[in-house]
Design a protein around this motif. Structure first.
Motif, PDB file in Angstrom:
ATOM      1  N   ALA A 161      -2.426  -4.746  -3.000  1.00  0.00           N
ATOM      2  CA  ALA A 161      -1.029  -5.169  -2.902  1.00  0.00           C
ATOM      3  C   ALA A 161      -0.954  -6.648  -2.546  1.00  0.00           C
ATOM      4  O   ALA A 161      -0.149  -7.390  -3.131  1.00  0.00           O
ATOM      5  CB  ALA A 161      -0.295  -4.330  -1.858  1.00  0.00           C
ATOM      6  N   ASP A 162      -1.789  -7.074  -1.614  1.00  0.00           N
ATOM      7  CA  ASP A 162      -1.820  -8.487  -1.232  1.00  0.00           C
ATOM      8  C   ASP A 162      -2.284  -9.353  -2.404  1.00  0.00           C
ATOM      9  O   ASP A 162      -1.706 -10.408  -2.672  1.00  0.00           O
ATOM     10  CB  ASP A 162      -2.757  -8.703  -0.045  1.00  0.00           C
ATOM     11  N   ARG A 163      -3.323  -8.902  -3.114  1.00  0.00           N
ATOM     12  CA  ARG A 163      -3.877  -9.669  -4.220  1.00  0.00           C
ATOM     13  C   ARG A 163      -2.876  -9.825  -5.356  1.00  0.00           C
ATOM     14  O   ARG A 163      -2.706 -10.903  -5.915  1.00  0.00           O
ATOM     15  CB  ARG A 163      -5.147  -8.992  -4.744  1.00  0.00           C
ATOM     16  N   ARG A 164      -2.176  -8.726  -5.677  1.00  0.00           N
ATOM     17  CA  ARG A 164      -1.243  -8.737  -6.796  1.00  0.00           C
ATOM     18  C   ARG A 164       0.166  -9.172  -6.408  1.00  0.00           C
ATOM     19  O   ARG A 164       0.981  -9.460  -7.274  1.00  0.00           O
ATOM     20  CB  ARG A 164      -1.125  -7.336  -7.404  1.00  0.00           C
ATOM     21  N   GLY A 165       0.457  -9.135  -5.107  1.00  0.00           N
ATOM     22  CA  GLY A 165       1.830  -9.377  -4.677  1.00  0.00           C
ATOM     23  C   GLY A 165       2.734  -8.235  -5.102  1.00  0.00           C
ATOM     24  O   GLY A 165       3.910  -8.437  -5.397  1.00  0.00           O
ATOM     25  N   ASP A 166       2.189  -7.021  -5.127  1.00  0.00           N
ATOM     26  CA  ASP A 166       2.892  -5.840  -5.627  1.00  0.00           C
ATOM     27  C   ASP A 166       2.905  -4.754  -4.548  1.00  0.00           C
ATOM     28  O   ASP A 166       1.874  -4.148  -4.258  1.00  0.00           O
ATOM     29  CB  ASP A 166       2.185  -5.327  -6.887  1.00  0.00           C
ATOM     30  N   ASP A 167       4.063  -4.540  -3.969  1.00  0.00           N
ATOM     31  CA  ASP A 167       4.167  -3.580  -2.870  1.00  0.00           C
ATOM     32  C   ASP A 167       4.062  -2.121  -3.295  1.00  0.00           C
ATOM     33  O   ASP A 167       4.016  -1.239  -2.451  1.00  0.00           O
ATOM     34  CB  ASP A 167       5.463  -3.801  -2.086  1.00  0.00           C
TER      35      ASP A 167
END
Length: 65
Positions: free
Chosen positions: A17-23
């Motif tokens: 999630a942090d890497r992709r910016g996708d929660d």
């Protein structure tokens, strides 16, 4: 199929999630348990199959698109 404990699955998903910016990848243990109850994913000896969880997340994304 390699199964890993929920704590490790959640840690790896939070990193993703942090890497992709996708929660969407920022799950809680209760979510995994619910998905097992509903038959979306399985839990076996040793825990969860991370690939199965990622595939399920991807399938949810394609259904909502």
């Amino acid at each position: 199929m390699n199964r890993v404990p929920a704590k490790l699955v959640l840690h790896l998903l939070h990193q993703e999630a942090d890497r992709r910016g996708d929660d969407r990848y920022r799950l809680k243990a209760a979510t995994l348990r619910k998905w097992v109850q509903r038959g979306h994913i399985t839990r076996g000896g040793g825990g969860y199959d991370l690939k199965e969880i990622l595939n399920y997340l991807d399938s949810r994304e394609s259904k909502s698109a």
